[in-house]
Design a protein around this motif. Sequence first.
Motif, PDB file in Angstrom:
ATOM      1  N   LEU A 130      10.328  23.125  -6.315  1.00  0.00           N
ATOM      2  CA  LEU A 130      11.338  23.718  -7.197  1.00  0.00           C
ATOM      3  C   LEU A 130      12.726  23.708  -6.576  1.00  0.00           C
ATOM      4  CD1 LEU A 130       9.312  26.754  -8.596  1.00  0.00           C
ATOM      5  CD2 LEU A 130      10.135  24.781  -9.902  1.00  0.00           C
ATOM      6  N   LEU A 131      12.801  23.534  -5.258  1.00  0.00           N
ATOM      7  CA  LEU A 131      14.099  23.507  -4.583  1.00  0.00           C
ATOM      8  C   LEU A 131      14.699  22.106  -4.543  1.00  0.00           C
ATOM      9  CD1 LEU A 131      13.444  25.934  -1.589  1.00  0.00           C
ATOM     10  CD2 LEU A 131      14.630  26.420  -3.743  1.00  0.00           C
ATOM     11  N   SER A 132      13.932  21.100  -4.993  1.00  0.00           N
ATOM     12  CA  SER A 132      14.438  19.722  -5.007  1.00  0.00           C
ATOM     13  C   SER A 132      14.039  19.050  -6.309  1.00  0.00           C
ATOM     14  CB  SER A 132      13.886  18.931  -3.812  1.00  0.00           C
ATOM     15  OG  SER A 132      12.471  18.908  -3.864  1.00  0.00           O
ATOM     16  N   GLN A 133      14.767  18.031  -6.696  1.00  0.00           N
ATOM     17  CA  GLN A 133      14.499  17.338  -7.955  1.00  0.00           C
ATOM     18  C   GLN A 133      13.179  16.578  -7.903  1.00  0.00           C
ATOM     19  OE1 GLN A 133      16.677  18.218 -10.120  1.00  0.00           O
ATOM     20  NE2 GLN A 133      15.689  17.247 -11.871  1.00  0.00           N
ATOM     21  N   HIS A 134      12.920  15.908  -6.790  1.00  0.00           N
ATOM     22  CA  HIS A 134      11.659  15.201  -6.585  1.00  0.00           C
ATOM     23  C   HIS A 134      11.215  15.423  -5.142  1.00  0.00           C
ATOM     24  CE1 HIS A 134      12.209  13.244 -10.411  1.00  0.00           C
ATOM     25  NE2 HIS A 134      13.364  12.739 -10.021  1.00  0.00           N
ATOM     26  N   LYS A 135       9.936  15.650  -4.965  1.00  0.00           N
ATOM     27  CA  LYS A 135       9.420  15.904  -3.619  1.00  0.00           C
ATOM     28  C   LYS A 135       8.459  14.792  -3.233  1.00  0.00           C
ATOM     29  CE  LYS A 135       6.565  19.146  -0.975  1.00  0.00           C
ATOM     30  NZ  LYS A 135       7.364  19.044   0.240  1.00  0.00           N
ATOM     31  N   THR A 136       8.626  14.235  -2.026  1.00  0.00           N
ATOM     32  CA  THR A 136       7.709  13.206  -1.550  1.00  0.00           C
ATOM     33  C   THR A 136       6.664  13.834  -0.637  1.00  0.00           C
ATOM     34  OG1 THR A 136       9.139  12.682   0.334  1.00  0.00           O
ATOM     35  CG2 THR A 136       9.482  11.421  -1.696  1.00  0.00           C
ATOM     36  N   VAL A 137       5.433  13.331  -0.752  1.00  0.00           N
ATOM     37  CA  VAL A 137       4.315  13.814   0.051  1.00  0.00           C
ATOM     38  C   VAL A 137       3.646  12.612   0.700  1.00  0.00           C
ATOM     39  CG1 VAL A 137       2.138  15.072   0.039  1.00  0.00           C
ATOM     40  CG2 VAL A 137       3.952  15.730  -1.536  1.00  0.00           C
ATOM     41  N   PRO A 138       3.509  12.575   2.029  1.00  0.00           N
ATOM     42  CA  PRO A 138       2.797  11.467   2.679  1.00  0.00           C
ATOM     43  C   PRO A 138       1.370  11.353   2.154  1.00  0.00           C
ATOM     44  CG  PRO A 138       3.973  12.793   4.306  1.00  0.00           C
ATOM     45  CD  PRO A 138       4.055  13.543   3.010  1.00  0.00           C
ATOM     46  N   PHE A 139       0.842  10.131   2.158  1.00  0.00           N
ATOM     47  CA  PHE A 139      -0.485   9.863   1.608  1.00  0.00           C
ATOM     48  C   PHE A 139      -1.551  10.749   2.252  1.00  0.00           C
ATOM     49  CE2 PHE A 139      -4.529   7.614   1.543  1.00  0.00           C
ATOM     50  CZ  PHE A 139      -4.643   7.253   0.211  1.00  0.00           C
ATOM     51  N   LYS A 140      -1.558  10.825   3.588  1.00  0.00           N
ATOM     52  CA  LYS A 140      -2.582  11.611   4.274  1.00  0.00           C
ATOM     53  C   LYS A 140      -2.460  13.098   3.958  1.00  0.00           C
ATOM     54  CE  LYS A 140      -3.300   8.438   8.161  1.00  0.00           C
ATOM     55  NZ  LYS A 140      -3.217   8.251   9.643  1.00  0.00           N
ATOM     56  N   GLU A 141      -1.222  13.575   3.854  1.00  0.00           N
ATOM     57  CA  GLU A 141      -1.006  14.989   3.524  1.00  0.00           C
ATOM     58  C   GLU A 141      -1.499  15.291   2.110  1.00  0.00           C
ATOM     59  OE1 GLU A 141       2.811  17.893   2.812  1.00  0.00           O
ATOM     60  OE2 GLU A 141       2.893  16.518   4.536  1.00  0.00           O
ATOM     61  N   CYS A 142      -1.300  14.339   1.206  1.00  0.00           N
ATOM     62  CA  CYS A 142      -1.767  14.485  -0.166  1.00  0.00           C
ATOM     63  C   CYS A 142      -3.292  14.581  -0.207  1.00  0.00           C
ATOM     64  CB  CYS A 142      -1.287  13.301  -1.003  1.00  0.00           C
ATOM     65  SG  CYS A 142      -1.663  13.422  -2.767  1.00  0.00           S
ATOM     66  N   ILE A 143      -3.968  13.720   0.546  1.00  0.00           N
ATOM     67  CA  ILE A 143      -5.432  13.736   0.611  1.00  0.00           C
ATOM     68  C   ILE A 143      -5.924  15.054   1.209  1.00  0.00           C
ATOM     69  CG2 ILE A 143      -7.468  12.658   1.658  1.00  0.00           C
ATOM     70  CD1 ILE A 143      -6.290  11.007  -0.582  1.00  0.00           C
ATOM     71  N   LEU A 144      -5.258  15.513   2.271  1.00  0.00           N
ATOM     72  CA  LEU A 144      -5.643  16.776   2.906  1.00  0.00           C
ATOM     73  C   LEU A 144      -5.485  17.947   1.941  1.00  0.00           C
ATOM     74  CD1 LEU A 144      -6.477  18.431   5.397  1.00  0.00           C
ATOM     75  CD2 LEU A 144      -4.054  18.504   6.050  1.00  0.00           C
ATOM     76  N   PRO A 187       0.831  -1.211   0.000  1.00  0.00           N
ATOM     77  CA  PRO A 187       0.000   0.000   0.000  1.00  0.00           C
ATOM     78  C   PRO A 187       0.864   1.259   0.000  1.00  0.00           C
ATOM     79  CG  PRO A 187      -0.862  -1.593   1.563  1.00  0.00           C
ATOM     80  CD  PRO A 187       0.453  -2.144   1.075  1.00  0.00           C
ATOM     81  N   VAL A 188       0.483   2.215  -0.828  1.00  0.00           N
ATOM     82  CA  VAL A 188       1.256   3.446  -0.980  1.00  0.00           C
ATOM     83  C   VAL A 188       1.174   4.274   0.300  1.00  0.00           C
ATOM     84  CG1 VAL A 188       1.335   5.657  -2.192  1.00  0.00           C
ATOM     85  CG2 VAL A 188       1.028   3.541  -3.486  1.00  0.00           C
ATOM     86  N   MET A 189       2.332   4.661   0.842  1.00  0.00           N
ATOM     87  CA  MET A 189       2.405   5.483   2.043  1.00  0.00           C
ATOM     88  C   MET A 189       2.761   6.927   1.714  1.00  0.00           C
ATOM     89  SD  MET A 189       1.543   3.279   4.235  1.00  0.00           S
ATOM     90  CE  MET A 189       1.767   4.235   5.715  1.00  0.00           C
ATOM     91  N   GLU A 190       3.315   7.157   0.510  1.00  0.00           N
ATOM     92  CA  GLU A 190       3.679   8.496   0.087  1.00  0.00           C
ATOM     93  C   GLU A 190       3.666   8.568  -1.434  1.00  0.00           C
ATOM     94  OE1 GLU A 190       7.592   9.105   1.643  1.00  0.00           O
ATOM     95  OE2 GLU A 190       8.554   8.022   0.001  1.00  0.00           O
ATOM     96  N   PHE A 191       3.559   9.791  -1.940  1.00  0.00           N
ATOM     97  CA  PHE A 191       3.604  10.024  -3.376  1.00  0.00           C
ATOM     98  C   PHE A 191       4.842  10.849  -3.711  1.00  0.00           C
ATOM     99  CE2 PHE A 191      -1.009   9.520  -2.646  1.00  0.00           C
ATOM    100  CZ  PHE A 191      -1.268   8.494  -3.544  1.00  0.00           C
ATOM    101  N   VAL A 192       5.359  10.633  -4.917  1.00  0.00           N
ATOM    102  CA  VAL A 192       6.495  11.405  -5.415  1.00  0.00           C
ATOM    103  C   VAL A 192       5.983  12.389  -6.462  1.00  0.00           C
ATOM    104  CG1 VAL A 192       8.699  11.320  -6.623  1.00  0.00           C
ATOM    105  CG2 VAL A 192       8.088   9.494  -5.029  1.00  0.00           C
ATOM    106  N   LEU A 193       6.212  13.681  -6.229  1.00  0.00           N
ATOM    107  CA  LEU A 193       5.820  14.728  -7.179  1.00  0.00           C
ATOM    108  C   LEU A 193       6.993  15.019  -8.103  1.00  0.00           C
ATOM    109  CD1 LEU A 193       4.052  17.198  -4.697  1.00  0.00           C
ATOM    110  CD2 LEU A 193       2.973  15.479  -6.153  1.00  0.00           C
ATOM    111  N   LEU A 194       6.800  14.792  -9.394  1.00  0.00           N
ATOM    112  CA  LEU A 194       7.889  15.040 -10.343  1.00  0.00           C
ATOM    113  C   LEU A 194       8.121  16.529 -10.564  1.00  0.00           C
ATOM    114  CD1 LEU A 194       7.370  12.315 -13.093  1.00  0.00           C
ATOM    115  CD2 LEU A 194       8.838  12.268 -11.079  1.00  0.00           C
ATOM    116  N   GLY A 195       7.065  17.328 -10.407  1.00  0.00           N
ATOM    117  CA  GLY A 195       7.219  18.776 -10.569  1.00  0.00           C
ATOM    118  C   GLY A 195       7.654  19.148 -11.966  1.00  0.00           C
TER     119      GLY A 195
END
Length: 313
Positions: free
Chosen positions: A86-100, A9-17
């Motif tokens: 924009l300050l990082s190549q890839h940014k991770t976002v926790p699943f709950k934070e993404c939903i919020l 189960p996915v716990m976080e998402f990676v934003l490619l930006g």
Amino acid sequence: MELKNVTNPVMEFVLLGFNHSLKIQQFLFVVFFLVYLMTCLGNITILITVITDYHLHTPMYFFLANLAFTDITESSVNIPILLSGLLSQHKTVPFKECILHMFLFHFIGGAHILLLAVMAADRYTAIHKPLQYLTIMNHEVCVVLVAASWAGGLIHSATQIALLLPLPYCGPNILDNFHCDVPQVLKLACIDTYLTELLMVSNGGLLLIVIFVLLLISYAIILVKIGRQVSEGKHKALSTCVAQIMAISITFIPGIFIYARPFKIFELDKVASIFFTVLVPLLNPVVYTLRNTEMKKAIRRLAFRVIRDFSQV
């Protein structure tokens, strides 16, 4: 960092930006940071001016102040995530934070869209019922209309999240965007989402199309009404209406492009998201208020009071 396909189960998402060089991303960081500052400055100025200047205690400026509030909050939900990405190549976002984030984004965005409809109804009433305008649009009615806009945004957002949450997410966990949004997240579900997509399009995209068409019709009627009048302020009223039509077009067309179709990902989605989430909150103060002579006079009065009070300290 290594991007991997997971089966748990996915716990976080990676934003490619934005997939650009570091120098370009640093330049974009400065640009969007300045946009955010100008958005907050413009909209906070409108809020303070409307609250403190009794000349602006009318239904139109009451709605404009509420629109400014939605612009500030919507920018504050989206732009900080964009800037950190924009300050990082890839940014991770926790699943709950993404939903919020998605809940807040669609809650405020839904209220914003409905407020635009309320403002069009207010202008329609002012032009077609000038003698009864203040009676029809009394303070209680204005408060109810604003509350209904926020309630509509809440229902819209809660429906979106209620459709997303039950779906299983077991990988991949990569979102090709600068923030979490419904189309990209839904595509990562491990089951067929065709029916859910149809419900999402009906809840979001269809609502955008219907309101956009109604707004265009109402403004067309207003323009015809203004065109038949012979008055000194006719040109100014026509100019204001045309500017507002352009503003709602910039707001609605990118949103319709993103949400009113099956959720197939296109490269232009990021560009449309930038318009929808970053530029519109900056343009609204210019189009709806800073072009307004009465508002500009009120801002000058506010600036004079601030300078006078500061000089007396």
